[in-house]
Design an enzyme around this catalytic site. Structure first.
Site, PDB file in Angstrom:
ATOM      1  N   GLY A 225       0.823  -1.202   0.000  1.00 22.40           N
ATOM      2  CA  GLY A 225       0.000   0.000   0.000  1.00 22.40           C
ATOM      3  C   GLY A 225       0.855   1.248   0.000  1.00 22.40           C
ATOM      4  O   GLY A 225       2.061   1.192   0.278  1.00 22.40           O
ATOM      5  N   PRO A 226       0.277   2.388  -0.325  1.00 20.65           N
ATOM      6  CA  PRO A 226       1.040   3.647  -0.325  1.00 20.65           C
ATOM      7  C   PRO A 226       1.492   4.021   1.072  1.00 20.65           C
ATOM      8  O   PRO A 226       1.040   3.456   2.080  1.00 20.65           O
ATOM      9  CB  PRO A 226       0.042   4.663  -0.894  1.00 20.65           C
ATOM     10  CG  PRO A 226      -1.304   4.072  -0.625  1.00 20.65           C
ATOM     11  CD  PRO A 226      -1.139   2.592  -0.697  1.00 20.65           C
ATOM     12  N   GLU A 447      -8.011  32.377  -9.778  1.00 23.70           N
ATOM     13  CA  GLU A 447      -8.705  31.399  -8.933  1.00 23.70           C
ATOM     14  C   GLU A 447     -10.213  31.454  -9.146  1.00 23.70           C
ATOM     15  O   GLU A 447     -10.897  30.424  -9.087  1.00 23.70           O
ATOM     16  CB  GLU A 447      -8.359  31.634  -7.462  1.00 23.70           C
ATOM     17  CG  GLU A 447      -6.877  31.517  -7.133  1.00 23.70           C
ATOM     18  CD  GLU A 447      -6.291  30.175  -7.536  1.00 23.70           C
ATOM     19  OE1 GLU A 447      -7.039  29.181  -7.554  1.00 23.70           O
ATOM     20  OE2 GLU A 447      -5.089  30.128  -7.845  1.00 23.70           O
TER      21      GLU A 447
END
EC number: 3.4.24.-
Length: 642
Positions: A225-226, A447
């Site tokens: 897993g990460p 943004e």
């Protein structure tokens, strides 16, 4: 009174043996050191004192021979390479002159060539020549003796000769029963993985019910897993639940400068575990020693290959280790050797993913113990807010929230503290950059372009926050998060994501008729998605064909052999399709920005005043609800979607 008098008559206790031995050893050590110093340097000191006593001057050899011929010298003494001429004393003070003899011949021969009778000159060979021999012997022995003393000192410091003779011993940490406080109840968000390991623990506790049915012990369990999902934490929970000896060792601890040490430590580790069976061996960061052999430009590493070969033999060789289970963790399964991950060695491969919304909520509850939170805190909202967070990220977020609350002199941790902590974990702390008014306005429009396009496209995630406060390398940010965890993405959603990423550049060109460098990361991400759609996902006019420069791979994503070749003509078509997808996304973003210029201007005014706009205020400014994603429309109304 009698008791006190009796106590006074009791003789004092003798000193403890350990302290006495320590003092004796310490004194003996000092005696040995000083004796060695005197042995080495006392002869030289005596020689120098004798040599320098009464010396008046040094004279050439020819002058010395002339003095001997003239009869002025009472005695001649040969001291190795030096010749001392003794003259009659004057006022009870000896008068001595020194000279050096010729190299390659004795002083007696020199006198004979000069027609001087050595017996009349009273020539004597001094015993001080022995000191020269001793000095030569000492110069040879002293380095060897010093090196031996240094090695003995280092061996004693390392504990009983571990420096030399214990280097091949394993450095595994032993967790006996009751030594590990972490249990399965302290782990959340990885329920499937926890269930797999609960079976392993149950097999060690109740082996009979499995063996009656012919089941054998799993030889190895590989946690994949990460980073930050809880692989090591889950291994600690196994140590706390199993009730058997648990040997923990990192992959890098097998490697050493000396060749063969890694294999020796593997043998010692498995022998120790077999003696303590039933037991568990945990190897963290397995990829440090389990990398594929003989692959890569630089070739294999002999020491690492020997260590890996020994692990392969120990896990599934001629010797049996039925009651020893090997538990390993890695976040790089693609580089592991095929012989290591085959059935019979690592029988179970437990994949740990990022936690879903329920897993994040359970993880928050575990790490929230001992922290005072506000009563009105909405944990469901925070679980939705932290999509993509690992267990380590959540723990760090709660810790940062507690630090922020303490910094603000608060007694409880509020939702605002958690929001700030979550943003800090992902984007970094706030930075007060001294931007000019025009630059702040350009950042606000950039943004706002992202936010407006993202709100009006159905395939984009809802806008959670818009800010022109600098964090990390960004001058501002638009934060979007899905309402639920998503595991699939449709073609329309990917196209909408490309358009959202182009919204900032589109807003700059619509408002200022100018471009800035602030869109570089947006362009890179949009191009990456478009390239994946064409070469990997088959979402273009070229059809469902994989055209990425990939190698033939296994189920773990490992590459073998030469890459697939793509012709120049096909590469040109790929480039055209990527450009078409990016251009279409930009045109869509530009149209949305132009059609909603008034809403974007209002959002910019609010940003310039407040710097940050949250989701509720942003939706009021937009005046329309978020568009329904295309995938949800297909699920609810499949007929109309067609």
């Amino acid at each position: 009174m009698a008791t006190k008098e009796a106590e006074k008559t009791i003789p004092p206790k003798p000193p403890e043996v350990k302290k006495y031995e320590f003092r004796m050893n310490f004194s003996l050590r000092r005696i040995i050191i000083w004796s060695l110093i005197l042995f080495l340097f006392l002869p030289e000191l005596i020689f120098l004192l004798t040599k320098n006593s009464g010396i008046v001057e040094e004279i050439p050899l020819t002058t010395a021979i002339a003095e001997i011929k003239s009869g002025n010298v009472e005695k001649v003494e040969i001291r190795g390479d030096e010749i001392a001429l003794f003259y009659p004393e004057e006022n009870n003070v000896p008068k001595i002159k020194l000279s050096r003899k010729e190299e390659g011949s004795s002083f007696i021969e020199t006198l004979q060539r000069a027609e001087v009778d050595p017996s009349k000159a009273k020539v004597e060979v001094s015993s001080m020549a022995f000191s020269n021999i001793l000095a030569g012997f000492v110069s040879l022995v002293l380095p060897i003796l010093a090196f031996g003393l240094l090695m003995i000192f280092l061996m004693r410091r390392r504990g009983g000769g571990d420096m030399m003779f214990g280097i091949g011993k394993s450095k595994a940490k032993l967790f006996a029963k009751g030594k590990q406080a972490i249990k399965f109840t302290d782990v959340a968000g990885v329920d499937e993985a926890k269930k797999e390991l609960e079976e392993v623990v149950d097999f060690l506790k109740h082996p009979k019910k499995y063996r009656d049915l012919g089941a054998r012990t799993p030889k190895g369990v590989l946690l994949v897993g990460p980073a930050g999902v809880g692989k090591t934490l889950l291994a600690k929970a196994v140590a706390g639940e199993a009730g058997v000896p648990f040997f923990s060792m990192a992959g890098s601890e097998f490697m050493e400068m000396l060749v063969g040490v890694g294999a020796s430590r593997v043998r010692d580790l498995f022998e120790t575990a077999k003696k303590a069976a039933p037991s568990i061996i945990f190897i963290d960061e397995l990829d440090a020693i389990g990398r594929m052999r003989g692959v890569g430009i630089m070739g294999g590493h002999d020491e690492r290959d020997q260590t890996l070969n020994q692990i392969l033999v120990e896990m599934d060789g001629f010797t049996t280790n039925d009651n020893v289970i090997v538990l390993a963790a890695t976040n790089r399964p693609d580089v592991l050797d095929p012989a290591l991950i085959r059935p019979g060695r690592f029988d179970r491969r437990v994949v740990l993913d990022l936690p879903d919304i329920e897993g994040r909520k359970a993880t928050m509850k575990i790490h929230a113990v001992g922290k005072p939170f506000a009563r009105d805190l909405n944990w469901d909202k925070m679980a939705k807010r932290t999509v993509g967070f690992s267990g380590a990220d959540i723990e760090n977020m709660l810790n940062e929230a507690a630090i922020g609350a303490a910094r603000g002199e608060n007694k409880t941790i509020s939702e605002a503290d958690l929001e700030e902590a979550a943003t800090r974990v992902k984007l970094g702390p706030e930075k007060k950059r001294l931007q000019s008014p025009r630059e702040r306005e350009m950042t606000a429009y950039h943004e706002a372009g992202h936010a407006v396009v993202g709100h009006l496209l159905p395939g984009a995630d809802p806008v959670h926050r818009v800010s022109i406060v600098s964090r990390g390398m960004a001058l501002g940010y638009t934060m979007s998060r899905p309402d639920t965890d998503k595991y699939q993405q449709t073609e329309s959603e990917l196209k909408d994501q490309i358009a959202v990423m182009q919204g900032g550049r589109a807003a700059e060109e619509v408002v200022y008729r100018e471009k800035t460098g602030g869109a570089s990361n947006d362009i890179e991400r949009a191009t990456r998605i478009a390239r994946a759609m064409v070469t990997d996902f088959g979402m273009s006019k070229l059809g469902p064909i994989s055209m990425s420069p990939m190698y033939e791979s296994s189920d773990w994503g490992r590459a073998y052999g030469e890459p697939y070749k793509v012709s120049d003509q096909m590469q040109g078509k790929i480039d055209d399709e990527i450009k078409r997808l990016v251009d279409d996304g930009y045109k869509l973003a530009e149209k949305i920005v132009k059609d909603n210029r008034d809403k974007m201007d209002k959002l910019v005014e609010t940003l310039l005043e407040a710097e940050t706009v949250e989701q509720e205020e942003f939706e009021k400014i937009m005046g329309v609800k978020k568009a329904v994603p295309a995938l949800e429309t297909m699920i609810k109304h499949p007929a109309s979607a067609k």
